[in-house]
Every structure is written in structure tokens, then in C-alpha cells.
Design an enzyme around this catalytic site. Structure first.
Site, PDB file in Angstrom:
ATOM      1  N   ARG A 162      -6.354  -6.112   9.224  1.00  0.00           N
ATOM      2  CA  ARG A 162      -7.668  -6.206   8.581  1.00  0.00           C
ATOM      3  C   ARG A 162      -7.537  -6.404   7.076  1.00  0.00           C
ATOM      4  NH1 ARG A 162      -6.042  -1.293   9.998  1.00  0.00           N
ATOM      5  NH2 ARG A 162      -6.809   0.622   9.034  1.00  0.00           N
TER       6      ARG A 162
ATOM      7  N   ASP B 116      -6.720   8.294   0.041  1.00  0.00           N
ATOM      8  CA  ASP B 116      -6.172   6.941  -0.075  1.00  0.00           C
ATOM      9  C   ASP B 116      -4.917   7.116  -0.934  1.00  0.00           C
ATOM     10  OD1 ASP B 116      -5.958   4.215   0.231  1.00  0.00           O
ATOM     11  OD2 ASP B 116      -8.049   3.820  -0.311  1.00  0.00           O
TER      12      ASP B 116
ATOM     13  N   LYS C  12      -5.140   4.755   3.654  1.00  0.00           N
ATOM     14  CA  LYS C  12      -5.884   5.992   3.894  1.00  0.00           C
ATOM     15  C   LYS C  12      -5.128   6.885   4.870  1.00  0.00           C
ATOM     16  CE  LYS C  12     -10.266   3.610   3.258  1.00  0.00           C
ATOM     17  NZ  LYS C  12      -9.744   2.216   3.137  1.00  0.00           N
TER      18      LYS C  12
ATOM     19  N   CYS D  57     -22.739  -4.266  -8.983  1.00  0.00           N
ATOM     20  CA  CYS D  57     -23.423  -3.336  -8.093  1.00  0.00           C
ATOM     21  C   CYS D  57     -24.840  -3.128  -8.609  1.00  0.00           C
ATOM     22  CB  CYS D  57     -22.717  -1.981  -8.060  1.00  0.00           C
ATOM     23  SG  CYS D  57     -21.099  -2.021  -7.269  1.00  0.00           S
TER      24      CYS D  57
ATOM     25  N   ARG E 298      -3.749  -4.915   3.138  1.00  0.00           N
ATOM     26  CA  ARG E 298      -2.824  -3.782   3.151  1.00  0.00           C
ATOM     27  C   ARG E 298      -2.417  -3.407   4.571  1.00  0.00           C
ATOM     28  NH1 ARG E 298      -3.095  -0.729  -0.862  1.00  0.00           N
ATOM     29  NH2 ARG E 298      -5.305  -0.182  -0.849  1.00  0.00           N
ATOM     30  N   TYR E 299      -3.385  -3.429   5.469  1.00  0.00           N
ATOM     31  CA  TYR E 299      -3.112  -3.042   6.857  1.00  0.00           C
ATOM     32  C   TYR E 299      -2.860  -4.298   7.671  1.00  0.00           C
ATOM     33  CZ  TYR E 299      -5.460   1.278   5.342  1.00  0.00           C
ATOM     34  OH  TYR E 299      -5.828   2.407   4.680  1.00  0.00           O
TER      35      TYR E 299
ATOM     36  N   CYS F 163     -15.998   5.301  -9.859  1.00  0.00           N
ATOM     37  CA  CYS F 163     -15.662   4.075  -9.134  1.00  0.00           C
ATOM     38  C   CYS F 163     -14.161   3.800  -9.114  1.00  0.00           C
ATOM     39  CB  CYS F 163     -16.385   2.885  -9.759  1.00  0.00           C
ATOM     40  SG  CYS F 163     -15.975   1.313  -8.964  1.00  0.00           S
TER      41      CYS F 163
ATOM     42  N   ASP G  43     -10.233   9.185  -5.748  1.00  0.00           N
ATOM     43  CA  ASP G  43      -9.026   8.492  -6.215  1.00  0.00           C
ATOM     44  C   ASP G  43      -8.712   8.878  -7.663  1.00  0.00           C
ATOM     45  OD1 ASP G  43      -8.659   7.149  -3.816  1.00  0.00           O
ATOM     46  OD2 ASP G  43      -9.932   5.463  -4.416  1.00  0.00           O
TER      47      ASP G  43
ATOM     48  N   ARG H  20     -12.804   1.087  -8.370  1.00  0.00           N
ATOM     49  CA  ARG H  20     -12.560  -0.285  -8.807  1.00  0.00           C
ATOM     50  C   ARG H  20     -13.154  -0.552 -10.179  1.00  0.00           C
ATOM     51  NH1 ARG H  20     -13.903  -2.187  -3.457  1.00  0.00           N
ATOM     52  NH2 ARG H  20     -12.021  -1.263  -2.594  1.00  0.00           N
TER      53      ARG H  20
ATOM     54  N   CYS I 277     -21.342   3.974  -9.919  1.00  0.00           N
ATOM     55  CA  CYS I 277     -20.872   5.338  -9.662  1.00  0.00           C
ATOM     56  C   CYS I 277     -19.792   5.646 -10.700  1.00  0.00           C
ATOM     57  CB  CYS I 277     -20.242   5.436  -8.275  1.00  0.00           C
ATOM     58  SG  CYS I 277     -21.256   4.729  -6.953  1.00  0.00           S
TER      59      CYS I 277
HETATM   60  C1  PLP Z   1     -10.379   1.179   3.457  1.00  0.00           C
HETATM   61  C2  PLP Z   1      -9.719  -0.091   3.593  1.00  0.00           C
HETATM   62  C3  PLP Z   1      -9.791  -0.805   4.788  1.00  0.00           C
HETATM   63  C4  PLP Z   1     -10.536  -0.284   6.001  1.00  0.00           C
HETATM   64  O1  PLP Z   1      -9.946   0.885   6.499  1.00  0.00           O
HETATM   65  P1  PLP Z   1     -10.498   1.569   7.831  1.00  0.00           P
HETATM   66  O2  PLP Z   1      -9.714   2.845   7.940  1.00  0.00           O
HETATM   67  O3  PLP Z   1     -10.266   0.622   8.946  1.00  0.00           O
HETATM   68  O4  PLP Z   1     -11.968   1.824   7.600  1.00  0.00           O
HETATM   69  C5  PLP Z   1      -9.140  -1.996   4.861  1.00  0.00           C
HETATM   70  N1  PLP Z   1      -8.420  -2.483   3.829  1.00  0.00           N
HETATM   71  C6  PLP Z   1      -8.319  -1.807   2.675  1.00  0.00           C
HETATM   72  C7  PLP Z   1      -7.492  -2.376   1.576  1.00  0.00           C
HETATM   73  C8  PLP Z   1      -8.968  -0.598   2.502  1.00  0.00           C
HETATM   74  O5  PLP Z   1      -8.878   0.059   1.339  1.00  0.00           O
END
Ligand code: PLP
Length: 393
Positions: free
Chosen positions: A124, A338, A345, A133, A120-121, A140, A301, A142, A137
Site C-alpha cells: 500500500r 509510528d 506503525k 488543510c 513504506r509497506y 502536525c 510523533d 507533516r 493541527c
Molecule cells: C499509516 C500509513 C499507511 C496505512 O497504514 P494502515 O495500518 O494500513 O492504516 C500506509 N502508508 C504509510 C506511509 C502510512 O504512514
């Protein structure tokens, strides 16, 4: 009743399982094999409310129930409102779906280039390495895939995920999650971390896990050796309430820390569990004492069947307001939502800026007193000048 902080006691012991030999109790595979997974097993040990019995009957169509003996001991069985109980014992509300709720509330499936990997980002990825798990929870995010109660049939594709990361040099940060990655054997984790470490552009590796909280016995010296070998590996654990900060968790965090694993905590804001300034303050203070830096508080969420667990956003803001400036800066987590549908986020902060004009930025401190910092010597663009309106909660 207001929550009173207990600064001295760190709960420990085998509780209901005091007749089990200690070496078995401390064996994580024993904890896994002896999880409470059925209504009958639960009712042998405690009296359930009607809504809990109803919740358990339906859990296997939504998200399986599983509670490790260690975590079960943290439930106050005489208190129907016990904050630990609400996190793991299903209730009838899980079957009620409201219009705003979704199966995939943060739009992960639409950002998934290969099965089990969410990109998404820009820099990363989230790498889902299992759908299981140690315990589940009830809120959850997911639950569509975790525990496979909804027949999603998620099969983690290590090689496809690794190949994607290898071929995307912009990915400098890999977050292993699931399910809980620490359910994998030491050998599998060693392999996965080793493969990731061989990718030159991967600079940062972290693991999201609630296993230290559900089953601290998993944090063995063997596992710590794997982290030492491939370090630095960062870890986000998931503690919601000070009652979860036991002597066993404290020891597990110490073992991880001494193996060079920096620890953060992610809490989910849950109604009548931790949506309270005193509870949160006590939690974050305990986290610091366990070498854990509070990282995020998540607004819950909009996962299907979570209305009875979701706390209000105003509570979240009130909590942050009560912390910032009033206690150690290291103890204050970032409150985030989120974004529903897949925006990622977003930090949600109390309003400290009162006004930005051509002369100065006017802002309030933690006591609500007004201060100003002159801007005369800077250029001020429209984005900056247009300070948001005061939020009233
Ligand atoms: C939470 C998340 C991350 C990590 O986010 P940070 O703000 O860097 O901790 C990376 N990818 C996805 C899809 C996420 O939901």
C-alpha cells in the site's frame, strides 16, 4: 478535574457568527474564506495567554495558523485549558526544539520514490495530493510541508504518483492524504478516484481527512455522489475529543455513511487534551453513535516543537487497559507508535500474556485475573515461548 461524559447534548449552531445568513454558514467556501489566520483576528474574539500570542507570532515560520469559524466556535474562550483550543492555537512551545525531535519524524522522505508518494509497506502507498488543510493541527506530523510555512514548496504530482501506482502491481491499497484531500474540488476528486479505479490491481481506496471535523459543510451531496460513483471509498477522520462530536459532524458522518463510505477514526494522544481514560471513553462512545469505528490512537510523533503536546506512552497503555473488556469491542481502537525514523506503525498493547511454557499460555483478563489455555497438543517455537516481561508504568 475529572471529565464527566455528556451523553445528551450535541452542540450545534453558528455561535459567534449568528448574524451570518444560514446559507452562507453552510457553504464550505464561506467557511474557508472566513478562517481565522492572524493574531489580530484571534485577539478580536478572545483573550490570549502570553504563550499563545508568542506562538502566533512565530506560526508563519513553522506551520500556518488557520481555524474555520465552525471549529472556532468549539473553543471555550474563557478556559485557557480548553482541549479544542490547544489543538489549533499555536503556543510558544512550538519554537522549542528538543534533541529527539525531527522535521520528518517517521522517515517519509526516505521512502518516497516520487514526490508526494510514500511507499513504506509492501502492498500500500500513501499518496499526498495537496499541502493544504482547512485548519492546522499544531502537532502536525507533516508540518515540514503542510501549509508551506517552511518553504518546502511541495507540489503534488498527480500524474507521477498515478504512473508509479500503475507500474507497481503489488500496490493494492492507496491512501489519499496530504494536506487534506477533501480540499480538492469535486471535479478533481472525481478525476483522481476515476483514474485509481481504472488500475486493476488497486482494490482498496481510502481517504484520510480532518475536514468533516473542521468543516462538516464540505460533505455535500455532490461530494457524496463522487464517493458513490467510485465506491467503496473508505475514510479515516480525525477526532480527538468528545467536544468535537457536534450535531453537524454527526450529520456529515451520516451523509458519508449513507453514500456507502465506511468510517474510521484516528486520534492523536495529546497531553491535557485526551490523555485521560474518561475523555477517551466518552469520545469512542460518541464515535460509535456517529457510525464511526475507532481505528487508531497514535502516540504523538516526534515532530519539532511538540514536547508540550506529547502525552506519555504509559497514559496510552492505561487508556487501552481501561477500555478493552470494559466497553464494546468495536469501540476500542489500536494504540500505535509510528516508529521514529521510518519503521511504520507498531501496535503497543498492554501486557495480557503472563507466561508461555510448554504446557500452556497463561494470561490475564480485563479484571487482572489469571487464566490458562493448554498448549500440549501444539508445537511451541522459541519465538512464542519467549513472552515479554511485565511492563510497569
Ligand atoms: C499509516 C500509513 C499507511 C496505512 O497504514 P494502515 O495500518 O494500513 O492504516 C500506509 N502508508 C504509510 C506511509 C502510512 O504512514
Amino acid at each position: 478535574m475529572p471529565y464527566t461524559e455528556d451523553r445528551t447534548t450535541w452542540y450545534e449552531g453558528q455561535g459567534l457568527w449568528s448574524d451570518i445568513p444560514e446559507d452562507q454558514w453552510k457553504d464550505w467556501t464561506w467557511q474557508l474564506r472566513n478562517r481565522i489566520t492572524t493574531l489580530e483576528q484571534l485577539e478580536e474574539r478572545m483573550t490570549l495567554a502570553a504563550e499563545e500570542r508568542e506562538g502566533c507570532r512565530h506560526a508563519n515560520q513553522k506551520l500556518a495558523m488557520a481555524i474555520t469559524p465552525y471549529f472556532f466556535n468549539l473553543i471555550d474562550r474563557d478556559d485557557p485549558d480548553c482541549p479544542v483550543r490547544k489543538q489549533v492555537i499555536p503556543r510558544a512551545g512550538e519554537m522549542e526544539v528538543s534533541a529527539e525531535e525531527m522535521l520528518d519524524p517517521v522517515g517519509e522522505d526516505s521512502h518516497s520514490p516520487v514526490p508526494g508518494l510514500v511507499h513504506r509497506y509492501p502492498d500500500r502507498v500513501l499518496f499526498l495530493v495537496t499541502d493544504r488543510c482547512a485548519a492546522y493541527c499544531r502537532y502536525c506530523t507533516r508540518s515540514r510541508l503542510v501549509s508551506n510555512a517552511q518553504d518546502y514548496n511541495f507540489h503534488p504530482e498527480f500524474e507521477q504518483g498515478l504512473a508509479y501506482i500503475e507500474s507497481h502491481p503489488e500496490v493494492r491499497d492507496v491512501l489519499l492524504s496530504g494536506g487534506d484531500p477533501l480540499l480538492l474540488s469535486d471535479k478533481k476528486l472525481d478525476y483522481l478516484l476515476g483514474r485509481l479505479r481504472q488500475i486493476p490491481h488497486v482494490e482498496f481506496i481510502r481517504i484520510g481527512s480532518r475536514i468533516p471535523v473542521f468543516m462538516p459543510q464540505r460533505i455535500t451531496e455532490g461530494l457524496c455522489d463522487v464517493f458513490r460513483k467510485h465506491g467503496p471509498i473508505w475514510m479515516s477522520i480525525h477526532v480527538n475529543h468528545p467536544k468535537e462530536c457536534t450535531a453537524e459532524l454527526k450529520d456529515a458522518c451520516e451523509r458519508l455513511s449513507f453514500a456507502g463510505v465506511p468510517l474510521g477514526n484516528q486520534s492523536v494522544l495529546i497531553k491535557d487534551v485526551n490523555d485521560d481514560t474518561d475523555v477517551m471513553k466518552s469520545l469512542i462512545h460518541r464515535l460509535l453513535r456517529m457510525r464511526v469505528r475507532p481505528y487508531y490512537i497514535y502516540q504523538c510523533d516526534l515532530i519539532t516543537g511538540s514536547a508540550h503536546l506529547r502525552a506519555s506512552v504509559c497514559k496510552g497503555l492505561e487508556i487501552i487497559k481501561s477500555l478493552r473488556g470494559h466497553t464494546t469491542g468495536y469501540a476500542v481502537p489500536q494504540y500505535v507508535i509510528d516508529a521514529p525514523g521510518g519503521g511504520g506503525k507498531v501496535p503497543i498493547n498492554p501486557q495480557y500474556i503472563a507466561k508461555i511454557d510448554d504446557d500452556a499460555i497463561h494470561f490475564r483478563n480485563f479484571e487482572g485475573k489469571l487464566y490458562r489455555y493448554p498448549l500440549k497438543s501444539f508445537t511451541i517455537d522459541d519465538d512464542c515461548r519467549c513472552a515479554e516481561k511485565e511492563i510497569e508504568c
